[in-house]
Design a protein around this motif. Structure first.
Motif, PDB file in Angstrom:
ATOM      1  N   THR B  99       0.826 -13.395 100.198  1.00  0.00           N
ATOM      2  CA  THR B  99       0.759 -12.253  99.477  1.00  0.00           C
ATOM      3  C   THR B  99       0.954 -10.818 100.207  1.00  0.00           C
ATOM      4  N   GLU B 100       1.566  -9.886  99.255  1.00  0.00           N
ATOM      5  CA  GLU B 100       1.864  -8.612  99.903  1.00  0.00           C
ATOM      6  C   GLU B 100       1.210  -7.325  99.109  1.00  0.00           C
ATOM      7  N   SER B 101       0.916  -6.412  99.868  1.00  0.00           N
ATOM      8  CA  SER B 101       0.471  -5.166  99.185  1.00  0.00           C
ATOM      9  C   SER B 101       0.846  -3.842 100.459  1.00  0.00           C
ATOM     10  N   THR B 105       0.836  -8.064 104.637  1.00  0.00           N
ATOM     11  CA  THR B 105       1.150  -9.446 104.197  1.00  0.00           C
ATOM     12  C   THR B 105      -0.364 -10.141 104.497  1.00  0.00           C
ATOM     13  N   ARG B 106      -0.759 -11.040 103.736  1.00  0.00           N
ATOM     14  CA  ARG B 106      -1.916 -11.917 103.789  1.00  0.00           C
ATOM     15  C   ARG B 106      -1.286 -13.332 103.717  1.00  0.00           C
ATOM     16  N   GLU B 126      -2.517  -6.502  95.085  1.00  0.00           N
ATOM     17  CA  GLU B 126      -1.796  -7.620  95.723  1.00  0.00           C
ATOM     18  C   GLU B 126      -0.974  -8.301  94.681  1.00  0.00           C
TER      19      GLU B 126
END
Lengths: 222, 262
Positions: B99-101, B105-106, B126
């Motif tokens: 995921t991106e926000s 990144t996660r 996200e």
């Protein structure tokens, strides 16, 4: 907002498009192309099938703004100036049109199939048309029409009248009354129950319910 | 889009991600596929059937050709429906969601991703960028029950992935619990059986009792409900059947593979 795209090879512009508007609304109500039909508005029936960048999609599930700069081809764009598209011709000749509401979507879906697979088998036809619902024909004539178009394309049946062609091979009238079982063989059959209405039995065809897994025959990776 | 068509939602803004090329492709690095969130099912089927057979099989059961040209694994994850077709193979493969926000990144292991009915660990701001899936190290299978063979939401579904190199078995099932889930008890049981009996090496036949027990353990991991698509009892029953069948198919492939190599 303004949406600019190509529709059936011609540039198209629409102004004051609402962001939540569908491509189907854009085509029918703003661009004057009512061939794509508005029926379920939820991607179930396939009556609004159009090509978007060469791939068949449900126009009701595409936001109008998403086609900015892209190419759309509708059922209106399939025929030549004076001559029908082979799939359209075959639908007429095979008697695959009854009320006609599902026909534009089916024509586009069948056209896409024959572009990819020139001589499709029954399972491939059923899988390709699985997203198009018809409540009149029982699908048999539609499948006949796709076979006819394919046969004409390959030249094999160029001189044969449609009725004569239909009476031979897998499209025999006798097959219509057999619920399901006979036609459920071979790879791809598992995902191909486009003809769910043929026996009027809805979900109760043998092998359709219960523990029949759709994944069983569809992947070709076994 | 359906909700907008039926006037159930009027979002203040819509964000179209289809034009973002970083989301629209896949790549392979060190035996791991990074599948962009915007890759439609049709491309998973056409381009990744050999590397990700379980996910490709599941993709083939999604909707219709029209839907498979638009729908994506990323969208499936975003909805986090317990019935999402992509979820069982992702669980079986122990995929990782990227995921991106604005915070960065996660990477979320898929088995920690789903938190409830249509809920996930995704934060409101996200975006799902991709999912990372190991190229299939062994046979994979997927099966789904529905009232038709197309255009259906699963009554229940099951995926299995065999990893002979690590001696592991992966599973995932859908539509039979508040979230898509792995059947960890069944995984551990089968992996132990295969190891104890030396079956990974011998590629011998599976005992009927082993297959039976595997199905029972999968069914016992389910927490299904009665709803419009089926009863809880039917779901539990059919899940056991899907588990037995897919295991039988996958093991058969493993044995045939061995014969070809011998």
């Amino acid at each position: 907002m303004r949406v600019t795209c190509t529709v059936n090879g011609e540039p198209a512009v629409a102004d004051d498009v609402w962001e939540g508007e569908s491509l189907l609304f854009l085509l029918r109500e703003r661009l004057g192309l009512p061939g794509s039909k508005n029926a379920c508005e939820q991607g179930e029936c396939g009556s609004c099938t159009v090509y978007l960048e060469g791939r068949p999609v449900c126009a009701c599930l595409v936001a109008a703004g998403q086609v900015q700069g892209l190419a759309v081809r509708t059922v209106e764009g399939l025929a030549g100036a004076d001559v029908l598209n082979p799939v359209q011709r075959a639908f007429l000749d095979a008697g695959a049109v009854q009320c006609g509401f599902c026909t534009p979507g089916l024509i586009v879906a069948a056209d896409d199939l024959l572009r990819r697979v020139p001589s499709p088998g029954e399972a491939e036809i059923r899988e390709a048309l699985a997203g198009n619902l018809c409540r009149c024909t029982g699908y048999e004539k539609i499948i006949d029409a796709v076979r006819l178009a394919a046969a004409r394309q390959s030249g094999a049946a160029a001189d044969q009248p449609a009725a004569e062609w239909r009476s031979g091979g897998a499209g025999q009238p006798g097959a219509t009354g057999q619920p399901g079982a006979a036609r459920r063989s071979g790879p791809g059959a598992g995902n191909s129950a486009a003809a769910g209405g043929q026996s009027g039995a809805r979900a109760s065809r043998p092998g359709e319910t219960g523990d029949s897994p759709a994944g069983q025959a569809v992947g070709g990776s076994r | 889009m359906v909700d907008i068509n039926f006037d159930r939602v009027r979002p203040p803004a819509l964000l179209d991600l289809t034009g973002i090329s970083e989301l629209a492709g896949w790549s392979c690095d060190g035996g791991v596929i990074r599948l962009g969130a915007g890759v439609p099912y049709a491309r998973v089927i056409d381009e990744l059937g050999g590397r990700l057979p379980g996910l490709a099989l599941a993709s083939r059961t999604v909707g219709s050709p029209q839907i498979r040209h638009r729908g994506t694994v990323g969208g499936n994850l975003g909805s986090a429906s317990p019935a999402g077709d992509a979820h069982p193979p992702l669980l079986a493969d122990e995929a990782v969601v990227e995921t991106e926000s604005v915070r960065g990144t996660r990477r979320i292991p898929i088995r920690e991703f789903f938190t409830g009915v249509k809920r996930s660990t995704l934060a409101p701001d996200e975006l799902i960028a991709a999912v990372h899936i190991r190229q299939a190290p062994g046979p994979q299978q997927f099966a789904k029950v529905g009232v038709r063979n197309a255009m259906v939401i699963a009554v229940c579904s099951f995926a299995i992935a065999l990893d002979p190199g690590r001696g592991r078995v992966g599973t995932g099932f859908g539509s039979a619990a508040p979230t898509p889930r792995p059947a960890t008890g069944a995984e551990e049981f089968l992996a132990a059986e295969l190891a104890e009996r030396g079956l990974w090496e011998s590629r011998g036949p599976l005992a009927a009792a082993t297959v039976q027990r595997f199905g029972e353990l999968v069914a016992s991991a389910a927490e299904p409900i009665d709803d419009v698509r089926g009863t809880a009892a039917y779901r539990r029953h059919s899940l056991a059947i899907l588990a037995r069948r897919t295991l039988t198919w996958a093991w058969q492939s493993y044995r045939e593979e061995g014969r070809r190599c011998a």
